[in-house]
Each structure stands twice: as C-alpha cells, then as structure tokens.
Design an enzyme around this catalytic site. Structure first.
Site, PDB file in Angstrom:
ATOM      1  N   ASP A  78       0.817  -1.242   0.065  1.00  0.00           N
ATOM      2  CA  ASP A  78       0.101  -0.033  -0.082  1.00  0.00           C
ATOM      3  C   ASP A  78       0.841   1.392   0.130  1.00  0.00           C
ATOM      4  O   ASP A  78       0.531   2.347   0.511  1.00  0.00           O
ATOM      5  CB  ASP A  78      -0.946   0.086   1.100  1.00  0.00           C
ATOM      6  CG  ASP A  78      -1.851  -1.091   1.370  1.00  0.00           C
ATOM      7  OD1 ASP A  78      -2.293  -1.733   0.292  1.00  0.00           O
ATOM      8  OD2 ASP A  78      -2.061  -1.689   2.456  1.00  0.00           O
ATOM      9  N   GLU A  79       1.969   1.186  -0.621  1.00  0.00           N
ATOM     10  CA  GLU A  79       2.893   2.398  -0.660  1.00  0.00           C
ATOM     11  C   GLU A  79       2.606   3.489  -1.594  1.00  0.00           C
ATOM     12  O   GLU A  79       3.302   4.503  -1.769  1.00  0.00           O
ATOM     13  CB  GLU A  79       4.246   1.848  -0.838  1.00  0.00           C
ATOM     14  CG  GLU A  79       4.950   0.951   0.130  1.00  0.00           C
ATOM     15  CD  GLU A  79       4.710  -0.344  -0.172  1.00  0.00           C
ATOM     16  OE1 GLU A  79       3.954  -0.761  -1.165  1.00  0.00           O
ATOM     17  OE2 GLU A  79       5.129  -1.159   0.513  1.00  0.00           O
ATOM     18  N   GLY A  80       1.540   3.046  -2.389  1.00  0.00           N
ATOM     19  CA  GLY A  80       0.955   3.850  -3.438  1.00  0.00           C
ATOM     20  C   GLY A  80       1.927   3.755  -4.969  1.00  0.00           C
ATOM     21  O   GLY A  80       2.117   4.493  -5.547  1.00  0.00           O
ATOM     22  N   HIS A  94      -4.169  -1.755  -6.351  1.00  0.00           N
ATOM     23  CA  HIS A  94      -3.573  -0.703  -6.892  1.00  0.00           C
ATOM     24  C   HIS A  94      -4.323   0.331  -7.367  1.00  0.00           C
ATOM     25  O   HIS A  94      -5.346   0.339  -8.183  1.00  0.00           O
ATOM     26  CB  HIS A  94      -2.805  -1.075  -8.158  1.00  0.00           C
ATOM     27  CG  HIS A  94      -1.275  -1.739  -7.591  1.00  0.00           C
ATOM     28  ND1 HIS A  94      -0.484  -2.677  -8.391  1.00  0.00           N
ATOM     29  CD2 HIS A  94      -1.088  -2.243  -6.460  1.00  0.00           C
ATOM     30  CE1 HIS A  94       0.349  -3.358  -7.653  1.00  0.00           C
ATOM     31  NE2 HIS A  94      -0.118  -3.255  -6.489  1.00  0.00           N
ATOM     32  N   THR A 133      -5.966 -11.683   3.309  1.00  0.00           N
ATOM     33  CA  THR A 133      -7.333 -10.802   2.758  1.00  0.00           C
ATOM     34  C   THR A 133      -8.514 -11.748   2.588  1.00  0.00           C
ATOM     35  O   THR A 133      -9.304 -11.366   1.955  1.00  0.00           O
ATOM     36  CB  THR A 133      -6.621 -10.102   1.288  1.00  0.00           C
ATOM     37  OG1 THR A 133      -6.165 -11.384   0.528  1.00  0.00           O
ATOM     38  CG2 THR A 133      -5.759  -9.046   1.502  1.00  0.00           C
ATOM     39  N   GLN A 192       2.040  -6.005  -3.029  1.00  0.00           N
ATOM     40  CA  GLN A 192       2.478  -5.845  -1.772  1.00  0.00           C
ATOM     41  C   GLN A 192       3.616  -5.360  -1.468  1.00  0.00           C
ATOM     42  O   GLN A 192       4.028  -4.358  -2.055  1.00  0.00           O
ATOM     43  CB  GLN A 192       2.310  -7.390  -1.336  1.00  0.00           C
ATOM     44  CG  GLN A 192       1.039  -8.090  -1.129  1.00  0.00           C
ATOM     45  CD  GLN A 192       0.542  -8.633  -2.351  1.00  0.00           C
ATOM     46  OE1 GLN A 192       1.505  -9.424  -3.018  1.00  0.00           O
ATOM     47  NE2 GLN A 192      -0.477  -8.827  -2.661  1.00  0.00           N
ATOM     48  N   ARG A 196     -10.285  -2.487   5.135  1.00  0.00           N
ATOM     49  CA  ARG A 196     -10.021  -2.464   6.548  1.00  0.00           C
ATOM     50  C   ARG A 196      -9.005  -1.293   6.733  1.00  0.00           C
ATOM     51  O   ARG A 196      -8.248  -0.761   5.921  1.00  0.00           O
ATOM     52  CB  ARG A 196      -8.924  -3.806   6.953  1.00  0.00           C
ATOM     53  CG  ARG A 196      -9.586  -5.160   6.852  1.00  0.00           C
ATOM     54  CD  ARG A 196      -8.761  -6.333   7.173  1.00  0.00           C
ATOM     55  NE  ARG A 196      -7.985  -6.334   6.038  1.00  0.00           N
ATOM     56  CZ  ARG A 196      -6.781  -7.511   6.117  1.00  0.00           C
ATOM     57  NH1 ARG A 196      -6.665  -8.117   7.199  1.00  0.00           N
ATOM     58  NH2 ARG A 196      -6.168  -7.665   5.165  1.00  0.00           N
ATOM     59  N   ARG A 217      -6.220   0.755   7.874  1.00  0.00           N
ATOM     60  CA  ARG A 217      -4.703   0.657   7.880  1.00  0.00           C
ATOM     61  C   ARG A 217      -4.104   0.900   9.449  1.00  0.00           C
ATOM     62  O   ARG A 217      -4.273   2.191   9.796  1.00  0.00           O
ATOM     63  CB  ARG A 217      -3.758   1.122   6.495  1.00  0.00           C
ATOM     64  CG  ARG A 217      -4.319   0.607   5.236  1.00  0.00           C
ATOM     65  CD  ARG A 217      -3.430   1.230   4.357  1.00  0.00           C
ATOM     66  NE  ARG A 217      -4.001   0.728   2.999  1.00  0.00           N
ATOM     67  CZ  ARG A 217      -4.183   1.355   2.049  1.00  0.00           C
ATOM     68  NH1 ARG A 217      -3.955   2.809   2.037  1.00  0.00           N
ATOM     69  NH2 ARG A 217      -4.577   1.009   0.772  1.00  0.00           N
ATOM     70  N   LEU A 222       3.721  12.639   0.608  1.00  0.00           N
ATOM     71  CA  LEU A 222       4.387  13.306   1.532  1.00  0.00           C
ATOM     72  C   LEU A 222       3.623  14.602   2.166  1.00  0.00           C
ATOM     73  O   LEU A 222       3.542  14.886   3.275  1.00  0.00           O
ATOM     74  CB  LEU A 222       5.554  14.483   0.570  1.00  0.00           C
ATOM     75  CG  LEU A 222       6.454  15.089   1.694  1.00  0.00           C
ATOM     76  CD1 LEU A 222       7.444  14.543   2.560  1.00  0.00           C
ATOM     77  CD2 LEU A 222       7.377  15.919   0.627  1.00  0.00           C
TER      78      LEU A 222
HETATM   79  P1  IMP Z   1      -2.654 -12.768   1.974  1.00  0.00           P
HETATM   80  O1  IMP Z   1      -1.672 -12.208   0.976  1.00  0.00           O
HETATM   81  O2  IMP Z   1      -4.123 -12.534   1.789  1.00  0.00           O
HETATM   82  O3  IMP Z   1      -2.400 -14.093   2.328  1.00  0.00           O
HETATM   83  O4  IMP Z   1      -2.574 -11.847   3.345  1.00  0.00           O
HETATM   84  C1  IMP Z   1      -1.132 -11.883   3.891  1.00  0.00           C
HETATM   85  C2  IMP Z   1      -1.025 -10.614   4.979  1.00  0.00           C
HETATM   86  O5  IMP Z   1      -0.476  -9.632   3.658  1.00  0.00           O
HETATM   87  C3  IMP Z   1      -1.935  -9.917   5.571  1.00  0.00           C
HETATM   88  O6  IMP Z   1      -1.465  -9.263   6.470  1.00  0.00           O
HETATM   89  C4  IMP Z   1      -2.428  -8.913   4.423  1.00  0.00           C
HETATM   90  O7  IMP Z   1      -3.054  -7.979   5.056  1.00  0.00           O
HETATM   91  C5  IMP Z   1      -1.254  -8.444   3.712  1.00  0.00           C
HETATM   92  N1  IMP Z   1      -1.443  -8.030   2.410  1.00  0.00           N
HETATM   93  C6  IMP Z   1      -1.719  -8.772   1.166  1.00  0.00           C
HETATM   94  N2  IMP Z   1      -1.971  -8.160   0.306  1.00  0.00           N
HETATM   95  C7  IMP Z   1      -1.706  -6.836   0.765  1.00  0.00           C
HETATM   96  C8  IMP Z   1      -1.528  -5.607  -0.266  1.00  0.00           C
HETATM   97  O8  IMP Z   1      -1.767  -5.495  -1.482  1.00  0.00           O
HETATM   98  N3  IMP Z   1      -1.253  -4.510   0.824  1.00  0.00           N
HETATM   99  C9  IMP Z   1      -1.262  -4.615   1.924  1.00  0.00           C
HETATM  100  N4  IMP Z   1      -1.107  -5.773   2.749  1.00  0.00           N
HETATM  101  C10 IMP Z   1      -1.459  -6.823   1.956  1.00  0.00           C
END
Ligand code: IMP
Length: 424
Positions: A13-15, A41, A129, A224, A303, A305, A332
């Site tokens: 989620d860094e953008g 994204h 997720t 991710q 959810r 953050r 920023l």
């Molecule tokens: P999963 O990828 O659904 O198995 O989730 C594993 C972990 O990665 C959990 O903490 C999710 O919240 C996190 N996660 C998965 N995809 C993202 C994403 O795109 N952004 C931020 N967190 C993510």
C-alpha cells in the site's frame, strides 16, 4: 526507460499504483509477477479513482501490452469481474491483456481454507485478505497446484481436480468439520472460465524475451511490499509470494541480466494492514489523524490500515534485499500539518541496538524504536510544481530519509493525481 522493476519497500500500500501508472507511459509492456487479487492498486485519472487487483495498472494507458505473469495466482471469477470493470471504463482490454499459461489458479476451496485456517487458529492468525492466496501457493509448492494451461486441457484438469478434492475434502470434513466441495460444480464452472480466458493466454516468457530482443521497455509491477515477502518479510506475518525484486524474474521467465533498474516505493510514513509486528506504530490519537488525512483504508478489503512513523530500519532492509538504487516517496503531503516528525533509525531490544532488520519475530514484537526528531513544515505542499519549491524542512526530511536508507529519492508524490508528482 529500460526494463524496470517497481517494488513496495514497506508493508504494501505504498502508492505503487500511481508510480506504476506514471512510469507506464514510457513502457511497452507492463507485467505483474506475483500475488493475486489480494493486491489493490489505486490510480486516479482526472476525477475518477480506478482500483485494480489483478490486471496491471498499465492497462489505463493506450497500446501497452499488460501481462499477468506465471508467478501470479489467478482467481478466474475475480479476473472476469475485473475485465468487465475495465471494459466499462471504455478501455481496450482484448488486444492488450495477456495471461501466462503457467500461472496457478485459485479455486473455491482455497478461499474457504484461507478463512477457516484464520478462524480455527485465531491465536496465530495472519489477518489475510481471505482471497485464497496462501492455500493456492501452498498447492503450487506442494506440486499439486492447477495452472491455467491445466484448466484448458479437460483430461488433465479432471485428473488434477479429482485428486485435489479427495485430499481437500478429507481436510474440510475431518479437521474443520466443514462442508465438502462437489467435483461437478467446480469442474463445469472452471471449464467455462477457461473458455473465456483462453484468448488471453500466452507463453509470457517467450513474449517478454522477444520484446527484449526488439528493444522494448518492460515495467515489472510488484504487488504487496518487501516486508510482506515470504523470505524477507516479518515472517510468518507475510503473504505467500516473493514480492521483492527477485520475484520479478521467477514470476515472468525473464533472466536477471535483463533487469536494468529497481525502484522502491515508500510512503513518507509507514502503514500496514493485518496482524504482525509494527515497531513504529502510532498511539491511537495520531493514528486517527494520519489515517483520516491519508485515507488509510485497504483498497481490497476496506480494512483500516495501521499507521506509524517512517521506519528507516525496514526501508534500509528493503534497499538491500531488492538492490534498490532509487526510491519514490509518496504521500508527503499527508505530513504537511505535523509540527514535529519522528524517524526510526534503529531498534532497541534487550539492551542491544539493532540497525539492521532482525529476523527474530520476538525481537520485532518487542523492539523499542530509537527515534530522531525533525521539525515539520506546516505548509500545504499539494500544489507544488517543482521539487525546489518544496518547503525547506520537507526537503530536509527527504534528505534525511535518503541518507538513512542509502538510496536516492527520484520521485516525490504530493497527492493522488498524476500531476501531483515531483521528479528530483
Ligand atoms: P494474504 O496475501 O491474503 O495471504 O495476506 C497476508 C498478509 O499480507 C496480510 O497481513 C494482508 O493484510 C497482507 N496483504 C496482502 N496483500 C496486501 C496488499 O496488497 N497490501 C497490503 N497488505 C497486503
């Protein structure tokens, strides 16, 4: 432009969506290499916010070949919904989307298993997720996964689905006291998906390597973030793929000798969704303030953050494991009205100082951040048009981050729109 990998350098989620969208302009091919529809994204085009989960963000530009690589796990139901969503935006997807025949397929039992595991083992839950990502990758590495090419071959598909269901149904019934899955229903449903997906299917390694021979530019779109990487993240609170730059090669069939540059994307502060250690997490008051200013709610699950100060220990780790040469700093502007800023430069745990990211999960849970404080700039930066016009304290803050993490800041984002981007 050349062949560039974009990775998240924090917990996702860094953008990245915005940065990828901007760099896509000069790319011929944009490729996703890992993860699945757990990603979200977000790209803002004019007044419209577009959220993509599986299809590379490059699709928003004309004439870019967008590939879902072999390292991605695909939920066909979600993919078809996304294809329709993109089509509804009057975007030409039919001639631009390609899907690797080697990508693994997410089945309904993966999604149910993902949720049941989290419920049954709630003490150690990861906060996934719920999209079936972990169970699908588990099957891939256990060598009983089902790929796109397999669902296109009725005989192989039947065989593989039968043996998978035999095992999975026993687990559902015996371990989770849950319902079993019917072979016929899944088989017929997925054969239908296979026919719809078929026109997009390709050998993405051949396609990309031919593109490289023809001097085309490729953008590898990471999903991710580094701290969610299964090898280099806060294990076990991670996703199940290699979200780091190395994953780009394995997840597309392009050799490392063809990668020219790796850019990491970081927020000017830190966020994470789901469970797991987060040493610089804010107290509740500051959390509320930054969450609402930064609109910090998950693009996939909605959810809220978790938010915290910039953590140079994790970003320095990301610089090392990804070989980052350049960084893009996003959001920023969210810090515009903060009188004082803190940056974590090390962790303290049991009287020891950690300047490098520790693998021990207990050290991470209990780490006390060592902060350096800096004055904020208390000015609106959202209309700034040139890096040199940023307030002095904002530039000092960025210089500090650069020095601490050891990579050059090349892009600074001060808002969600394309034109709110400064090149350093
Ligand atoms: P999963 O990828 O659904 O198995 O989730 C594993 C972990 O990665 C959990 O903490 C999710 O919240 C996190 N996660 C998965 N995809 C993202 C994403 O795109 N952004 C931020 N967190 C993510």
């Amino acid at each position: 432009m050349s062949n560039i990998v974009i990775v998240g350098a924090q917990w996702g989620d860094e953008g990245k969506g915005k940065i990828i969208d901007i760099l896509s302009k000069d790319a011929d091919y944009v490729v996703r290499y890992q993860g699945g529809n757990n990603a979200g994204h977000t790209v803002v085009v004019g007044t419209e916010e577009i959220i993509l989960h599986l299809i590379p963000s490059g699709i928003l530009h004309k004439n870019k070949v967008c590939i879902i690589g072999n390292g991605v796990v695909i939920d066909p139901e979600a993919l078809l919904v996304e294809i329709e969503y993109v089509k509804s935006k009057k975007i030409d997807i039919n001639s631009n989307l390609r899907i690797s025949e080697e990508a693994h397929v997410i089945f309904p039992y993966h999604k149910v298993l993902d949720k049941l595991r989290e419920e049954k083992f709630s003490q150690t839950k990861i906060g996934t997720t719920g999209r079936g990502i972990g169970p699908c990758y588990t099957d891939k590495f256990a060598r009983n996964g089902i790929r796109i090419v397999d669902i296109l071959n009725k005989r192989i598909f039947k065989q593989k689905l039968k043996s998978n269901l035999e095992e999975k149904n026993a687990i559902f019934i015996k371990v989770y006291k849950a319902k079993r899955f019917s072979f016929d229903k899944i088989y017929s449903e997925y054969l239908k998906y296979a026919q719809i997906i078929k026109p997009y299917v390709c050998n993405s390694s051949v396609l990309l390597n031919d593109a490289i021979k023809n001097k085309k530019n490729i953008l590898f779109e990471g999903a991710q973030g580094t701290l969610l990487d299964v090898d280099h993240g806060t294990y076990p609170f991670v996703t199940s793929s290699n979200s780091t730059a190395g994953g780009a090669c394995a997840g597309t069939g392009v050799g490392p000798t063809h990668i020219d540059k790796v850019i990491g994307v970081v927020k000017a502060y830190t966020t994470r969704v789901g469970e797991g250690p987060f040493p610089t997490e804010f107290s509740s008051q500051l959390m509320k303030k930054i969450r609402s200013r930064g609109k910090e709610f998950g693009a996939t699950t909605g959810r809220p953050r978790r938010c915290g100060w910039f953590d140079a220990v994790i970003v320095k780790h990301a610089v090392r494991v990804n070989g980052l040469e350049a960084i893009a700093v996003t959001k920023l502007d969210v810090l515009d009205m903060m009188p004082t800023l803190k940056v974590c430069v090390a962790y303290r745990y049991k009287a020891a100082i950690y300047k490098d990211f520790p693998a021990d999960i207990e050290a991470l849970w209990k780490a006390q951040p060592v902060y350096e404080e800096m004055p904020g700039w208390m000015e609106d930066t959202t209309a700034v048009k040139d890096y040199s016009q940023l307030p002095l304290n904002a530039r000092k803050y960025l210089k500090k981050l650069e020095a601490l993490v050891g990579a050059k800041i090349e892009i600074v984002s001060i808002g969600s729109e394309r034109n709110q981007t400064l090149f350093v």
